[in-house]
Design a protein around this motif. Structure first.
Motif, PDB file in Angstrom:
ATOM      1  N   MET A 145     -80.424  69.524  56.166  1.00  0.00           N
ATOM      2  CA  MET A 145     -78.890  68.916  56.121  1.00  0.00           C
ATOM      3  C   MET A 145     -78.866  68.860  55.024  1.00  0.00           C
ATOM      4  SD  MET A 145     -79.423  64.588  57.895  1.00  0.00           S
ATOM      5  CE  MET A 145     -80.840  65.092  57.915  1.00  0.00           C
ATOM      6  N   LYS A 146     -77.626  68.204  54.628  1.00  0.00           N
ATOM      7  CA  LYS A 146     -77.415  68.293  53.008  1.00  0.00           C
ATOM      8  C   LYS A 146     -77.496  66.893  52.539  1.00  0.00           C
ATOM      9  CE  LYS A 146     -73.367  68.540  50.128  1.00  0.00           C
ATOM     10  NZ  LYS A 146     -71.970  68.022  50.315  1.00  0.00           N
ATOM     11  N   GLN A 147     -78.187  66.831  51.613  1.00  0.00           N
ATOM     12  CA  GLN A 147     -78.392  65.396  51.335  1.00  0.00           C
ATOM     13  C   GLN A 147     -78.010  64.781  50.367  1.00  0.00           C
ATOM     14  OE1 GLN A 147     -80.712  63.201  52.916  1.00  0.00           O
ATOM     15  NE2 GLN A 147     -80.580  64.728  53.893  1.00  0.00           N
ATOM     16  N   THR A 148     -77.342  64.299  50.269  1.00  0.00           N
ATOM     17  CA  THR A 148     -77.187  63.580  48.410  1.00  0.00           C
ATOM     18  C   THR A 148     -78.199  63.419  47.408  1.00  0.00           C
ATOM     19  OG1 THR A 148     -75.443  62.070  50.107  1.00  0.00           O
ATOM     20  CG2 THR A 148     -75.475  61.608  47.614  1.00  0.00           C
ATOM     21  N   LYS A 149     -77.914  63.611  46.074  1.00  0.00           N
ATOM     22  CA  LYS A 149     -78.873  63.437  45.523  1.00  0.00           C
ATOM     23  C   LYS A 149     -80.015  64.070  45.897  1.00  0.00           C
ATOM     24  CE  LYS A 149     -77.270  58.952  44.028  1.00  0.00           C
ATOM     25  NZ  LYS A 149     -77.557  57.491  43.417  1.00  0.00           N
ATOM     26  N   ASP A 150     -80.371  65.267  46.463  1.00  0.00           N
ATOM     27  CA  ASP A 150     -81.414  66.244  47.313  1.00  0.00           C
ATOM     28  C   ASP A 150     -82.487  65.278  47.431  1.00  0.00           C
ATOM     29  OD1 ASP A 150     -80.922  67.673  43.436  1.00  0.00           O
ATOM     30  OD2 ASP A 150     -80.152  68.360  45.679  1.00  0.00           O
ATOM     31  N   LEU A 151     -82.214  64.167  47.946  1.00  0.00           N
ATOM     32  CA  LEU A 151     -83.240  63.645  48.476  1.00  0.00           C
ATOM     33  C   LEU A 151     -83.615  64.252  50.185  1.00  0.00           C
ATOM     34  CD1 LEU A 151     -82.422  60.108  48.304  1.00  0.00           C
ATOM     35  CD2 LEU A 151     -84.383  61.409  47.801  1.00  0.00           C
ATOM     36  N   LYS A 152     -85.174  64.315  50.678  1.00  0.00           N
ATOM     37  CA  LYS A 152     -84.921  65.366  51.835  1.00  0.00           C
ATOM     38  C   LYS A 152     -85.088  64.256  52.590  1.00  0.00           C
ATOM     39  CE  LYS A 152     -87.231  68.870  48.946  1.00  0.00           C
ATOM     40  NZ  LYS A 152     -88.829  69.737  48.935  1.00  0.00           N
ATOM     41  N   PRO A 153     -84.729  64.974  54.108  1.00  0.00           N
ATOM     42  CA  PRO A 153     -84.639  63.272  55.212  1.00  0.00           C
ATOM     43  C   PRO A 153     -86.512  63.729  55.704  1.00  0.00           C
ATOM     44  CG  PRO A 153     -83.887  66.629  56.008  1.00  0.00           C
ATOM     45  CD  PRO A 153     -83.839  66.387  54.015  1.00  0.00           C
ATOM     46  N   LEU A 154     -86.351  62.745  56.233  1.00  0.00           N
ATOM     47  CA  LEU A 154     -87.930  61.841  56.273  1.00  0.00           C
ATOM     48  C   LEU A 154     -88.286  62.160  57.561  1.00  0.00           C
ATOM     49  CD1 LEU A 154     -87.345  58.003  55.235  1.00  0.00           C
ATOM     50  CD2 LEU A 154     -88.624  59.665  54.181  1.00  0.00           C
ATOM     51  N   THR A 155     -89.864  62.731  57.792  1.00  0.00           N
ATOM     52  CA  THR A 155     -90.396  63.104  59.306  1.00  0.00           C
ATOM     53  C   THR A 155     -90.391  62.043  60.223  1.00  0.00           C
ATOM     54  OG1 THR A 155     -92.396  63.389  58.071  1.00  0.00           O
ATOM     55  CG2 THR A 155     -91.295  64.868  57.890  1.00  0.00           C
ATOM     56  N   ARG A 156     -90.961  61.571  61.387  1.00  0.00           N
ATOM     57  CA  ARG A 156     -90.886  60.478  61.757  1.00  0.00           C
ATOM     58  C   ARG A 156     -92.574  59.884  61.550  1.00  0.00           C
ATOM     59  NH1 ARG A 156     -89.792  59.487  67.169  1.00  0.00           N
ATOM     60  NH2 ARG A 156     -89.943  61.488  67.441  1.00  0.00           N
ATOM     61  N   SER A 157     -93.133  60.627  60.800  1.00  0.00           N
ATOM     62  CA  SER A 157     -94.943  59.775  59.811  1.00  0.00           C
ATOM     63  C   SER A 157     -94.045  59.504  58.178  1.00  0.00           C
ATOM     64  CB  SER A 157     -95.383  60.381  59.960  1.00  0.00           C
ATOM     65  OG  SER A 157     -96.366  61.098  60.844  1.00  0.00           O
ATOM     66  N   GLU A 158     -93.188  60.096  58.411  1.00  0.00           N
ATOM     67  CA  GLU A 158     -92.718  59.599  57.151  1.00  0.00           C
ATOM     68  C   GLU A 158     -91.988  58.232  57.464  1.00  0.00           C
ATOM     69  OE1 GLU A 158     -92.995  63.190  54.361  1.00  0.00           O
ATOM     70  OE2 GLU A 158     -91.036  62.723  55.090  1.00  0.00           O
ATOM     71  N   SER A 159     -91.360  58.107  58.083  1.00  0.00           N
ATOM     72  CA  SER A 159     -90.131  57.036  58.659  1.00  0.00           C
ATOM     73  C   SER A 159     -91.006  55.774  59.084  1.00  0.00           C
ATOM     74  CB  SER A 159     -88.839  57.556  59.713  1.00  0.00           C
ATOM     75  OG  SER A 159     -88.012  58.606  59.429  1.00  0.00           O
ATOM     76  N   GLU A 160     -91.960  55.900  59.955  1.00  0.00           N
ATOM     77  CA  GLU A 160     -92.647  54.943  60.298  1.00  0.00           C
ATOM     78  C   GLU A 160     -93.402  54.038  58.541  1.00  0.00           C
ATOM     79  OE1 GLU A 160     -95.528  56.562  62.807  1.00  0.00           O
ATOM     80  OE2 GLU A 160     -94.097  57.072  64.458  1.00  0.00           O
ATOM     81  N   LEU A 161     -94.082  55.566  57.639  1.00  0.00           N
ATOM     82  CA  LEU A 161     -93.817  53.935  56.113  1.00  0.00           C
ATOM     83  C   LEU A 161     -93.437  53.479  56.055  1.00  0.00           C
ATOM     84  CD1 LEU A 161     -97.091  54.258  54.803  1.00  0.00           C
ATOM     85  CD2 LEU A 161     -96.270  55.995  53.602  1.00  0.00           C
ATOM     86  N   MET A 162     -91.896  54.093  55.542  1.00  0.00           N
ATOM     87  CA  MET A 162     -90.814  53.776  55.090  1.00  0.00           C
ATOM     88  C   MET A 162     -90.809  52.520  55.785  1.00  0.00           C
ATOM     89  SD  MET A 162     -90.623  55.303  52.261  1.00  0.00           S
ATOM     90  CE  MET A 162     -89.371  54.244  51.138  1.00  0.00           C
ATOM     91  N   ASN A 163     -90.661  52.393  56.680  1.00  0.00           N
ATOM     92  CA  ASN A 163     -90.163  51.113  57.511  1.00  0.00           C
ATOM     93  C   ASN A 163     -90.790  50.248  57.267  1.00  0.00           C
ATOM     94  OD1 ASN A 163     -87.568  51.534  59.218  1.00  0.00           O
ATOM     95  ND2 ASN A 163     -89.167  52.622  60.476  1.00  0.00           N
ATOM     96  N   LEU A 164     -92.376  50.272  57.006  1.00  0.00           N
ATOM     97  CA  LEU A 164     -93.497  49.104  56.300  1.00  0.00           C
ATOM     98  C   LEU A 164     -92.744  49.090  54.820  1.00  0.00           C
ATOM     99  CD1 LEU A 164     -97.010  50.594  57.528  1.00  0.00           C
ATOM    100  CD2 LEU A 164     -94.891  48.748  58.507  1.00  0.00           C
ATOM    101  N   LEU A 165     -93.089  50.001  54.604  1.00  0.00           N
ATOM    102  CA  LEU A 165     -92.277  49.871  53.106  1.00  0.00           C
ATOM    103  C   LEU A 165     -91.247  48.717  53.141  1.00  0.00           C
ATOM    104  CD1 LEU A 165     -93.258  52.678  51.429  1.00  0.00           C
ATOM    105  CD2 LEU A 165     -94.318  50.100  51.002  1.00  0.00           C
ATOM    106  N   TRP A 166     -89.999  49.027  53.884  1.00  0.00           N
ATOM    107  CA  TRP A 166     -88.928  47.893  53.807  1.00  0.00           C
ATOM    108  C   TRP A 166     -89.067  47.033  54.323  1.00  0.00           C
ATOM    109  CZ3 TRP A 166     -86.391  53.637  55.904  1.00  0.00           C
ATOM    110  CH2 TRP A 166     -86.018  54.634  55.272  1.00  0.00           C
ATOM    111  N   ASP A 167     -89.895  47.193  55.173  1.00  0.00           N
ATOM    112  CA  ASP A 167     -89.735  45.392  55.465  1.00  0.00           C
ATOM    113  C   ASP A 167     -91.207  44.291  54.206  1.00  0.00           C
ATOM    114  OD1 ASP A 167     -88.798  46.294  57.821  1.00  0.00           O
ATOM    115  OD2 ASP A 167     -90.716  46.321  58.559  1.00  0.00           O
ATOM    116  N   HIS A 168     -91.760  45.212  54.006  1.00  0.00           N
ATOM    117  CA  HIS A 168     -91.906  44.930  52.607  1.00  0.00           C
ATOM    118  C   HIS A 168     -91.765  45.188  50.713  1.00  0.00           C
ATOM    119  CE1 HIS A 168     -95.074  44.132  56.432  1.00  0.00           C
ATOM    120  NE2 HIS A 168     -95.097  42.869  55.587  1.00  0.00           N
ATOM    121  N   ALA A 169     -90.317  45.010  50.652  1.00  0.00           N
ATOM    122  CA  ALA A 169     -90.131  45.638  49.490  1.00  0.00           C
ATOM    123  C   ALA A 169     -90.676  45.260  48.110  1.00  0.00           C
ATOM    124  CB  ALA A 169     -88.369  45.249  49.440  1.00  0.00           C
TER     125      ALA A 169
END
Length: 149
Positions: free
Chosen positions: A1-25
């Protein structure tokens, strides 16, 4: 998937972790992240490894807790909204030929949308038309909607 600013897509496990961080910015330590996971909680070292990967991908940054010491606080470098916007834009461009109409039509057909939700969406579109002079009126949108589906 082509990503803006070369951000690679998140895996399911990475998404779970990012959701925790986004909830506690404000940021969380590895220990705090582990504590926030439901059972079975991942190992401390597993979370640490994922945080290193996310940092290398440009999603998180770390700072020393209290300015010194051995404990690090990890924070997201981009908002959830910015990431979701990028992912959906990439999906629209790569799968739906850059057509928002095709993408929205797909979701309308593949998801069960209640009359109330549909009306709320139409109201949202109508409220946007005040800011966009070339947009159709709400009644015209409704007529187009019902004649199309």
């Amino acid at each position: 998937m082509k990503q803006t600013k070369d951000l690679k897509p998140l895996t399911r496990s990475e998404s779970e972790l990012m959701n925790l961080l986004w909830d506690h910015a404000q940021g969380l330590t590895v220990k705090e992240l582990v504590e926030r996971y439901p059972e079975p909680q991942p190992a401390y070292t597993t979370i640490g490894t994922f945080l290193k990967i996310l940092e290398a991908k440009g999603f998180v940054e770390h700072r020393r807790m209290g300015g010194s010491g051995r404990t690090f606080v990890y924070s997201p470098l981009l908002t959830r909204e910015k990431y979701v916007t990028q992912v959906l834009r990439d999906v629209k461009d790569s799968i739906f030929g850059s057509s928002m109409k095709k993408m929205l039509s797909f979701f309308v057909r593949s998801e069960e949308i209640s009359e109330a939700d549909l009306q709320e969406i139409l109201d949202l579109i109508a409220s946007q038309e005040k800011d966009t002079p070339y947009c159709n009126t709400n009644q015209e949108i409704e007529l187009q909607w019902y004649s199309t589906y």
